[in-house]
Write a protein that holds these residues in place. Structure first.
Motif, short mmCIF file in Angstrom:
data_model
loop_
_atom_site.label_atom_id
_atom_site.label_comp_id
_atom_site.label_asym_id
_atom_site.label_seq_id
_atom_site.Cartn_x
_atom_site.Cartn_y
_atom_site.Cartn_z
N LEU A 112 17.17 -3.71 3.66
CA LEU A 112 15.76 -4.05 3.73
C LEU A 112 15.37 -4.15 5.19
CD1 LEU A 112 13.27 -4.82 2.14
CD2 LEU A 112 14.07 -7.15 2.08
N ASP A 113 14.52 -3.24 5.61
CA ASP A 113 14.06 -3.25 6.99
C ASP A 113 12.80 -4.10 7.04
OD1 ASP A 113 12.94 -2.78 9.44
OD2 ASP A 113 13.60 -0.69 9.53
N ARG A 114 12.95 -5.34 7.51
CA ARG A 114 11.85 -6.28 7.46
C ARG A 114 10.67 -5.81 8.30
NH1 ARG A 114 8.17 -8.39 6.98
NH2 ARG A 114 7.51 -10.55 6.84
N GLU A 115 10.97 -5.26 9.48
CA GLU A 115 9.90 -4.91 10.40
C GLU A 115 9.03 -3.79 9.86
OE1 GLU A 115 10.72 -3.80 14.70
OE2 GLU A 115 11.63 -5.78 14.43
N ARG A 116 9.71 -2.77 9.34
CA ARG A 116 8.94 -1.62 8.85
C ARG A 116 8.64 -1.72 7.36
NH1 ARG A 116 12.52 3.06 11.35
NH2 ARG A 116 13.95 1.34 11.68
N LEU A 145 7.34 -0.29 1.30
CA LEU A 145 6.62 -1.36 0.60
C LEU A 145 5.35 -1.71 1.36
CD1 LEU A 145 9.58 -3.66 -0.36
CD2 LEU A 145 8.39 -2.04 -1.80
N ARG A 146 4.53 -2.54 0.71
CA ARG A 146 3.25 -2.87 1.34
C ARG A 146 3.11 -4.34 1.66
NH1 ARG A 146 0.91 0.08 -3.69
NH2 ARG A 146 2.70 -1.08 -4.41
N VAL A 147 3.88 -5.19 1.01
CA VAL A 147 3.72 -6.62 1.28
C VAL A 147 4.34 -6.97 2.62
CG1 VAL A 147 3.59 -7.45 -1.05
CG2 VAL A 147 5.81 -7.12 -0.02
N LEU A 199 18.86 7.45 3.40
CA LEU A 199 19.28 6.53 4.44
C LEU A 199 19.98 7.28 5.55
CD1 LEU A 199 19.35 3.66 5.35
CD2 LEU A 199 21.39 3.28 4.04
N ARG A 200 20.60 8.38 5.19
CA ARG A 200 21.43 9.08 6.14
C ARG A 200 20.63 9.67 7.29
NH1 ARG A 200 25.49 13.60 4.21
NH2 ARG A 200 26.82 13.71 6.04
N GLY A 201 19.44 10.20 6.97
CA GLY A 201 18.60 10.75 8.01
C GLY A 201 18.22 9.69 9.02
N ALA A 202 17.85 8.52 8.50
CA ALA A 202 17.44 7.43 9.37
C ALA A 202 18.63 6.89 10.16
CB ALA A 202 16.83 6.31 8.54
N GLU A 203 19.79 7.00 9.54
CA GLU A 203 21.00 6.46 10.15
C GLU A 203 21.32 7.15 11.46
OE1 GLU A 203 25.50 5.76 8.53
OE2 GLU A 203 24.14 7.17 7.57
N ALA A 255 12.83 -7.86 -3.85
CA ALA A 255 14.21 -7.37 -3.80
C ALA A 255 15.02 -7.90 -4.98
CB ALA A 255 14.86 -7.79 -2.49
N GLU A 256 14.82 -9.16 -5.30
CA GLU A 256 15.55 -9.74 -6.44
C GLU A 256 15.18 -9.04 -7.74
OE1 GLU A 256 17.38 -12.71 -7.14
OE2 GLU A 256 17.58 -13.61 -5.17
N ALA A 257 13.87 -8.87 -7.92
CA ALA A 257 13.41 -8.26 -9.16
C ALA A 257 13.89 -6.82 -9.26
CB ALA A 257 11.88 -8.31 -9.26
N ILE A 258 13.84 -6.10 -8.13
CA ILE A 258 14.24 -4.69 -8.15
C ILE A 258 15.70 -4.54 -8.53
CG2 ILE A 258 14.61 -2.69 -6.67
CD1 ILE A 258 11.76 -3.14 -7.46
N SER A 259 16.53 -5.49 -8.08
CA SER A 259 17.96 -5.38 -8.39
C SER A 259 18.23 -5.51 -9.88
CB SER A 259 18.76 -6.45 -7.65
OG SER A 259 18.73 -6.20 -6.29
#
Lengths: 136, 191
Positions: free
Chosen positions: B130-134, B104-106, A106-110, B116-120
């Protein structure tokens, strides 16, 4: 049959309570906020689920069981959300033990993304030459 | 917010009403017409007073993959609970953690939420961002031994995503999954 059900119920209750205890231990023993959140989600959720299963076996009647099912469902849905919010704030305010991190992608992107900077005075953009040491 | 025909809006609200009535009935713990009707009234009042942005559809449920996902999920839950519990108990404590980004791909709000819920809750990971756009998810990994372990956990996230998409995804999502599988994993082509 009832004896077996009782043993199963007790096993679930004890195991669940133990897991909740380890969640509490983790809060004390883990080194930083992010690690503590792990303790707050996984053993905690599993512990609550086991306690619910044990209670459902032990308590008579479907009315109680349905209620316990709801508790379990909401625990599963909400624990990750609160853990995520707290750890996100913790990261942004830099309550992170960087010396324990093996990788920090994350730090690189930050660096290109000012939105991820912490919001305390100490989080002002670092001088150019000292950029690599920010946040320690 | 765009204005939609009343019928579409109604259709989107139906699952929510059903869910609220179900919660109400479970809270009372017994079936009766009075419960059903009062539940309906409460659900409608809640929806009128607290209008929620509806979850745009495109989600279907496939029973067999759903069972596969649930089975793995329960196993993962136990494994991760035991794993983290062991970390808290063992004398050495926590040694190494890591923060990684996963592409991610979805491309659906609901599916991303579920991932995200399942991963946690699965072993070793916690969603940090979570970067929604990318479609990039940032995770904190707790017990990591070495680089290989990090890569293994990263691969596991993608496996969980795939199971979820197979269980709930619309055909487009499945397609996206396959397309991404044939491409290199890193670069998603920008339109």
């Amino acid at each position: 049959m009832t004896a077996f059900a009782d043993v199963l119920a007790y096993a679930c209750l004890v195991a669940g309570a133990t897991l909740c205890l380890t969640a509490g231990l983790g809060l004390v023993r883990f080194p930083d906020v992010l690690s503590r959140m792990h303790a707050g989600t996984k053993p905690q959720v599993l512990g609550v689920l086991l306690v619910m299963v044990g209670a459902a076996i032990r308590l008579d009647g479907w009315a109680n069981a349905w209620m316990l099912l709801l508790v379990a469902a909401f625990q599963l849905l909400t624990a990750p959300v609160s853990a995520h919010l707290i750890s996100r704030v913790a990261y942004r305010r830099r309550h992170v033990r960087r010396d324990l991190l093996l990788v920090d992608e994350l730090r690189g992107a930050e660096a290109q993304d000012d939105a991820h900077r912490g919001d305390e005075p100490g989080d002002a953009p670092p001088e150019r030459d000292g950029a690599g040491r920010a946040g320690v | 917010m765009t204005v939609e025909p009343a019928a579409t809006r109604l259709r989107h609200q139906v699952p929510l009403v059903v869910w609220l009535v179900l919660v109400w009935m479970l809270l009372w713990g017994s079936w009766s017409w009075a419960n059903l009707l009062s539940g309906l009234v409460v659900a409608l009042v809640v929806l009128v007073l607290l209008p929620l942005p509806h979850v745009v559809g495109g989600v279907r449920v496939r029973p067999v993959p759903l069972l596969v996902f649930l089975g793995h999920f329960v196993v993962d839950l136990f494994v991760s609970g035991a794993e983290v519990a062991w970390q808290t108990l063992r004398p050495a404590g926590v040694r190494r953690t890591a923060i990684v980004r996963v592409q991610l791909r979805v491309d659906s709000d609901l599916l991303l939420t579920m991932v995200a819920e399942a991963i946690s809750l699965v072993p070793g990971s916690l969603v940090l961002d979570l970067d929604r756009e990318r479609r990039v998810m940032t995770l904190h990994l707790l017990p990591v031994r070495d680089r290989a372990d990090v890569e293994r956990k990263r691969a596991h996230v993608l496996v969980v995503e795939e199971r979820l998409v197979r269980a709930f995804g619309a055909p487009e999502d499945l397609e996206a999954l396959e397309r991404a599988g044939s491409d290199a994993r890193e670069e998603v082509r920008a339109p």
